[in-house]
Motif scaffolding. Structure first.
Motif, mmCIF file in Angstrom:
data_model
loop_
_atom_site.group_PDB
_atom_site.id
_atom_site.type_symbol
_atom_site.label_atom_id
_atom_site.label_comp_id
_atom_site.label_asym_id
_atom_site.label_seq_id
_atom_site.Cartn_x
_atom_site.Cartn_y
_atom_site.Cartn_z
ATOM 1 N N GLU A 109 0.632 -1.232 0.050
ATOM 2 C CA GLU A 109 -0.040 0.080 0.007
ATOM 3 C C GLU A 109 0.835 1.380 0.028
ATOM 4 N N SER A 110 1.779 1.196 -1.071
ATOM 5 C CA SER A 110 2.802 2.305 -1.055
ATOM 6 C C SER A 110 2.983 3.102 -2.117
ATOM 7 N N ILE A 111 3.015 2.092 -3.339
ATOM 8 C CA ILE A 111 3.609 2.341 -4.594
ATOM 9 C C ILE A 111 2.608 3.526 -5.339
ATOM 10 N N PHE A 112 1.556 3.838 -4.897
ATOM 11 C CA PHE A 112 0.658 5.024 -5.305
ATOM 12 C C PHE A 112 1.045 6.424 -5.148
ATOM 13 N N HIS A 113 1.991 6.394 -3.801
ATOM 14 C CA HIS A 113 2.573 7.693 -3.523
ATOM 15 C C HIS A 113 3.725 7.870 -4.356
ATOM 16 N N MET A 114 4.131 7.055 -5.079
ATOM 17 C CA MET A 114 5.391 7.211 -5.574
ATOM 18 C C MET A 114 5.428 7.434 -7.003
ATOM 19 N N GLY A 115 4.629 6.997 -7.829
ATOM 20 C CA GLY A 115 4.549 7.187 -9.115
ATOM 21 C C GLY A 115 4.903 5.621 -9.683
ATOM 22 N N PRO A 146 18.365 -10.545 -10.365
ATOM 23 C CA PRO A 146 17.662 -11.270 -11.175
ATOM 24 C C PRO A 146 16.932 -12.388 -10.517
ATOM 25 N N GLY A 147 15.830 -12.692 -10.885
ATOM 26 C CA GLY A 147 15.022 -13.747 -10.486
ATOM 27 C C GLY A 147 14.366 -13.701 -9.164
ATOM 28 N N ALA A 148 14.532 -12.677 -8.529
ATOM 29 C CA ALA A 148 14.030 -12.119 -7.078
ATOM 30 C C ALA A 148 12.619 -11.716 -7.254
ATOM 31 N N GLY A 149 11.515 -12.242 -6.343
ATOM 32 C CA GLY A 149 10.368 -11.883 -6.422
ATOM 33 C C GLY A 149 10.017 -10.447 -5.948
ATOM 34 N N LEU A 150 8.684 -9.992 -6.419
ATOM 35 C CA LEU A 150 8.308 -8.772 -5.884
ATOM 36 C C LEU A 150 6.723 -8.807 -5.671
ATOM 37 N N VAL A 151 6.245 -8.484 -4.633
ATOM 38 C CA VAL A 151 5.029 -8.417 -4.193
ATOM 39 C C VAL A 151 4.498 -7.092 -4.022
ATOM 40 N N LEU A 152 3.330 -6.725 -4.278
ATOM 41 C CA LEU A 152 2.649 -5.322 -3.939
ATOM 42 C C LEU A 152 1.162 -5.664 -3.881
ATOM 43 N N THR A 153 0.707 -4.592 -3.117
ATOM 44 C CA THR A 153 -0.751 -4.370 -3.151
ATOM 45 C C THR A 153 -0.915 -2.944 -3.891
ATOM 46 N N ASP A 154 -2.081 -2.649 -4.527
ATOM 47 C CA ASP A 154 -2.393 -1.600 -5.114
ATOM 48 C C ASP A 154 -3.790 -1.244 -5.235
ATOM 49 N N LEU A 155 -4.246 -0.035 -5.566
ATOM 50 C CA LEU A 155 -5.605 0.319 -5.464
ATOM 51 C C LEU A 155 -6.018 0.822 -6.854
ATOM 52 N N PRO A 156 -6.496 -0.043 -7.685
ATOM 53 C CA PRO A 156 -6.530 0.219 -8.980
ATOM 54 C C PRO A 156 -8.075 1.162 -9.274
ATOM 55 N N ILE A 209 -3.630 13.412 -0.301
ATOM 56 C CA ILE A 209 -2.886 12.269 -0.071
ATOM 57 C C ILE A 209 -1.827 11.934 -0.820
ATOM 58 N N HIS A 210 -1.674 12.915 -2.056
ATOM 59 C CA HIS A 210 -0.212 12.930 -2.762
ATOM 60 C C HIS A 210 -0.111 11.352 -3.332
ATOM 61 N N SER A 211 -1.427 10.972 -4.126
ATOM 62 C CA SER A 211 -1.647 9.653 -4.643
ATOM 63 C C SER A 211 -1.725 9.784 -6.182
ATOM 64 N N VAL A 212 -1.612 8.861 -6.914
ATOM 65 C CA VAL A 212 -1.724 8.726 -8.233
ATOM 66 C C VAL A 212 -2.162 7.166 -8.492
ATOM 67 N N PHE A 213 -3.371 7.021 -8.884
ATOM 68 C CA PHE A 213 -3.856 5.579 -9.116
ATOM 69 C C PHE A 213 -3.950 5.162 -10.525
ATOM 70 N N VAL A 214 -3.858 4.073 -10.883
ATOM 71 C CA VAL A 214 -3.854 3.494 -12.210
ATOM 72 C C VAL A 214 -5.049 2.320 -12.689
ATOM 73 N N PRO A 215 -5.361 2.136 -13.647
ATOM 74 C CA PRO A 215 -6.337 0.738 -13.931
ATOM 75 C C PRO A 215 -5.112 -0.419 -13.852
ATOM 76 N N GLU A 216 -6.099 -1.420 -13.599
ATOM 77 C CA GLU A 216 -5.388 -2.683 -13.342
ATOM 78 C C GLU A 216 -4.661 -3.197 -14.740
ATOM 79 N N ASP A 217 -5.356 -2.717 -15.657
ATOM 80 C CA ASP A 217 -4.855 -3.338 -17.168
ATOM 81 C C ASP A 217 -3.723 -2.633 -17.699
ATOM 82 N N ARG A 218 -3.025 -1.591 -16.560
ATOM 83 C CA ARG A 218 -1.832 -0.947 -16.973
ATOM 84 C C ARG A 218 -0.697 -1.892 -16.617
ATOM 85 N N TYR A 219 -0.952 -2.769 -15.642
ATOM 86 C CA TYR A 219 0.299 -3.550 -14.949
ATOM 87 C C TYR A 219 1.109 -4.173 -15.952
ATOM 88 N N PRO A 220 0.371 -4.962 -17.114
ATOM 89 C CA PRO A 220 1.478 -5.865 -17.826
ATOM 90 C C PRO A 220 2.547 -4.776 -18.526
#
Length: 278
Positions: free
Chosen positions: A145-151, A165-175, A192-203
């Protein structure tokens, strides 16, 4: 209260750092039992408090995290360090938490020391988009619950730099949703200094940053409809602590929280995303 304005208490909220250093934002760990993120509810846990549900959400993150004993993990936007501590306890790994907030940095360090985990936890006060650590320093990482503050693009690019390389990344977001309004987007950007994106932007976002997108799990129904009701229960239970922190600003502060949670629940979903550094 008009949706063009939000009454503020404490800091001026000119920056994300000011936002999280403000007294009103310090209510989060009080209301959520040391967490600073939302909870997970279902029919079997409908009576769970906000704090218990936040703990359940933390365990969902840990369950999706690939990290082993002795390996190094980075928590980008770590808050006061409670999920980092839970992960270090569960996996016997070393966690570096990054927060831009001076207040959160201090409290996270104190919590690690009190738990006897200073050897497995360290915290940096830094911008998570420009972490003063070498490339390929970590075996895993998350944005909780942090990436939307960062861009999103900039934050994922920095995560890719930090992860091996090969490391895993996990995140929660509010699309955003098809009906998310421009007025809401302006509101959250300002307040709240946040920018949200639609889920289909993630790929595309993941591919551009150098990640393989593994899974997007929509858990909106386990989060968003519950927020305001569970927040009100938490405020009622812990009202004396709220007043102790906020004084005569207590009612204004919690009204702002109610308003924000209702507005966000109307306009956003909730996803858990896993990826792997290429």
């Amino acid at each position: 209260m008009s949706r063009s304005t939000l009454e503020t208490t404490g800091a001026s909220n000119d920056t994300v750092e000011d936002h999280y250093d403000s007294p009103a934002l310090r209510l989060g760990p009080i209301l959520f039992d040391e967490h600073l993120h939302w909870g997970y509810w279902d029919e079997d846990s409908r009576d769970a408090s906000f704090g218990a549900a936040a703990e359940a959400m933390c365990h969902r993150m840990i369950d999706r995290t690939e990290i082993g004993p002795g390996e190094r993990f980075v928590d980008l936007g770590c808050g006061i360090g409670h999920p980092a501590l839970k992960l270090a306890q569960a996996r016997s790994c070393h966690v570096t938490g990054v927060t831009i907030s001076g207040y959160q940095h201090r409290i996270a360090g104190e919590k690690a020391a009190q738990a006897g985990f200073s050897d497995r936890l360290d915290f940096l006060q830094a911008d998570a988009r420009s972490v003063p650590l070498p490339d390929k320093s970590f075996d895993g990482g998350w944005f909780f619950e942090s990436i939307f503050h960062m861009g999103h693009a900039e934050a994922l690019g920095e995560a890719a730099r930090l992860l091996k390389p090969g490391a895993g990344l996990v995140l929660t977001d509010l699309p955003t949703l098809p009906h998310t309004t421009p007025e809401f987007m302006d509101f959250v950007h300002e307040h709240i200094h946040s920018v949200f994106v639609p889920e289909d932007r993630y790929p595309a976002l993941m591919a551009d940053a150098g990640f393989e997108l593994l899974n997007i799990e929509d858990i909106s129904e386990n989060v968003m409809p519950w927020l305001e009701t569970k927040l009100r229960e938490a405020v009622q239970e812990k009202w004396s602590d709220v007043v102790r922190l906020m004084g005569d600003q207590a009612e204004k502060a919690v009204d702002n929280w109610y308003y924000l949670f209702e507005y966000m629940a109307e306009n956003l979903g909730y996803t858990m995303i896993t990826a792997r550094r290429l």
